[in-house]
Motif scaffolding. Structure first.
Motif, mmCIF file in Angstrom:
data_model
loop_
_atom_site.group_PDB
_atom_site.id
_atom_site.type_symbol
_atom_site.label_atom_id
_atom_site.label_comp_id
_atom_site.label_asym_id
_atom_site.label_seq_id
_atom_site.Cartn_x
_atom_site.Cartn_y
_atom_site.Cartn_z
ATOM 1 N N SER A 154 0.853 -1.193 0.000
ATOM 2 C CA SER A 154 0.000 0.000 0.000
ATOM 3 C C SER A 154 0.884 1.236 0.000
ATOM 4 C CB SER A 154 -0.877 0.050 1.252
ATOM 5 O OG SER A 154 -1.648 -1.116 1.347
ATOM 6 N N SER A 227 -12.148 2.155 -9.665
ATOM 7 C CA SER A 227 -11.113 2.145 -8.624
ATOM 8 C C SER A 227 -10.296 0.853 -8.643
ATOM 9 C CB SER A 227 -11.765 2.339 -7.256
ATOM 10 O OG SER A 227 -12.695 1.305 -7.055
ATOM 11 N N ILE A 242 -4.946 -3.774 -8.787
ATOM 12 C CA ILE A 242 -4.571 -2.411 -8.391
ATOM 13 C C ILE A 242 -5.838 -1.705 -7.913
ATOM 14 C CG2 ILE A 242 -3.635 -0.209 -9.224
ATOM 15 C CD1 ILE A 242 -2.277 -1.896 -11.484
ATOM 16 N N GLN A 243 -5.833 -1.283 -6.674
ATOM 17 C CA GLN A 243 -6.980 -0.539 -6.128
ATOM 18 C C GLN A 243 -6.498 0.856 -5.781
ATOM 19 O OE1 GLN A 243 -9.309 -4.281 -4.107
ATOM 20 N NE2 GLN A 243 -8.341 -2.811 -2.784
ATOM 21 N N LYS A 244 -7.328 1.837 -6.108
ATOM 22 C CA LYS A 244 -6.829 3.195 -5.902
ATOM 23 C C LYS A 244 -7.913 4.138 -5.409
ATOM 24 C CE LYS A 244 -7.151 3.613 -10.854
ATOM 25 N NZ LYS A 244 -8.140 4.680 -10.882
ATOM 26 N N LEU A 247 -6.865 8.713 -7.141
ATOM 27 C CA LEU A 247 -6.006 8.605 -8.331
ATOM 28 C C LEU A 247 -6.889 8.100 -9.479
ATOM 29 C CD1 LEU A 247 -3.047 6.824 -6.497
ATOM 30 C CD2 LEU A 247 -3.013 9.182 -7.339
ATOM 31 N N GLY A 279 -1.264 4.070 -11.303
ATOM 32 C CA GLY A 279 -2.352 4.821 -10.680
ATOM 33 C C GLY A 279 -1.935 6.288 -10.710
ATOM 34 N N ARG A 297 -4.280 6.980 -2.405
ATOM 35 C CA ARG A 297 -3.928 5.654 -1.907
ATOM 36 C C ARG A 297 -3.877 4.673 -3.069
ATOM 37 N NH1 ARG A 297 -4.952 2.474 3.365
ATOM 38 N NH2 ARG A 297 -4.602 0.373 2.581
ATOM 39 N N LEU A 298 -2.854 3.841 -3.068
ATOM 40 C CA LEU A 298 -2.739 2.787 -4.073
ATOM 41 C C LEU A 298 -2.435 1.485 -3.347
ATOM 42 C CD1 LEU A 298 -2.387 2.676 -7.362
ATOM 43 C CD2 LEU A 298 -0.034 2.163 -6.775
#
Ligand code: TA6
Length: 306
Positions: A154, A227, A242-244, A247, A279, A297-298
């Protein structure tokens, strides 16, 4: 060196600081589950992310130049205060080419950090006099790099305006994933989205709706994406999720054969083994009033398939 007190809750994990070949500090995060990540204070760049099986998940070119002032070709580079090469700033901004510091007691976060029980480090970049000449805005750029026991990575960036007037910026996590072969991967989650094509003077197109596969050079900025984006690698039987947050955009880049050969710090065939999926926050730069802070946040999760 085991600088206890550098990070928060380590429960079974560890945080160590070692010197690289240039005498620059690198932070080695080890999770209780056997994963590790290495973060250089040069550029705040994640240089390595490794599984409990000793598999490297990020690409670094065999031709990378490990000597400042150029950012190392690979890992996760920070693009700030811009991503791209517009205006007078250097390509992708200066943050990736500056020396950051470790911050022992960062100010409170405005969002959930979810760092309890994880191994993490907090880094800080403030502008030098030289930076202020090219970008006359005083800021504090913070980055928390956090490694979960299960290996999830993260990255939580924060930008605070320390000026007495507003400024705006863009941002990207320029991420070189390690892949089996460019012909074996596809990206899901960008279907039907609009994108700027950097290969067509940033003309705007709409994605046709299939998952994205690669047969030639790609250099796009997908706009206002969902996201969650996934990179499926059939060769390595693994998927990066990949969760963001904060961004909205996603850069997808593979230079393919001709452009790779033109880059001195990129091995001729290495375009086959890496894919950049970033991201990012590009189309609509963030504007901050004096004293205001932005947080993004990534999260990158790793899944194996049988
Ligand atoms: O879209 C990604 C991109 O901006 C490409 O156009 C390509 O230039 C790449 O980043 C790498 O940039 P760099 O300055 O690191 O060589």
């Amino acid at each position: 060196m085991n600088p206890s007190g550098l990070s928060g809750d380590q429960r079974g994990g560890s945080v160590d600081v070692v010197k690289d070949r240039n005498g620059i500090d690198q932070v080695l995060l080890r999770s209780s589950g056997g994963f590790s990540a290495r973060v250089s204070l040069y550029g705040g760049q994640v240089r390595s992310w490794m599984t409990d099986r000793g598999e490297e998940l990020l690409f670094t070119s065999s031709k990378a130049v490990f000597k400042p002032p150029k950012a190392v070709r690979g890992g996760i580079q920070i693009g700030f205060p811009q991503f791209g090469n517009r205006g007078t700033l250097e390509q992708h901004g200066f943050a990736r080419n500056k020396l950051w510091v470790i911050e022992k007691n960062p100010p409170p976060f405005m969002i959930r950090t979810d760092s309890d029980g994880k191994t993490f480090i907090d880094l800080l970049l403030k502008p030098s006099d030289e930076d202020l000449k090219v970008w006359p805005h005083s800021f504090e750029l913070r980055l928390r790099v956090c490694l979960g026991a299960n290996g999830n990575l993260s990255l939580i960036p924060r930008v605070r305006n320390m000026n007495c007037k507003p400024f705006s910026f863009s941002f990207a996590f320029h991420t070189y994933f390690s892949i089996s072969d460019i012909g074996e991967v596809r990206i899901e989650g960008l279907e039907t989205r609009d994108y700027f094509d950097n290969l067509c003077q940033r003309e705007r197109f709409t994605d046709q709706g299939n998952s994205l596969t690669f047969e030639s050079e790609v250099d796009r900025v997908y706009l206002d994406t969902s996201s969650k984006v996934a990179i499926l690698d059939h060769g390595k039987k693994r998927t990066f999720i990949i969760q963001k947050e904060g961004l909205p955009d996603v850069v997808v880049w593979n230079p393919w054969e001709r452009k790779t050969k033109a880059m001195a710090d990129f091995g001729d065939d290495e375009y086959k083994r890496t894919l950049c999926v970033d991201g990012a926050l590009i189309e609509k730069p963030i504007s901050l009033k004096p004293g205001q802070e932005w947080t993004g946040r990534l999260d990158i999760l790793l899944l194996y398939s049988s």
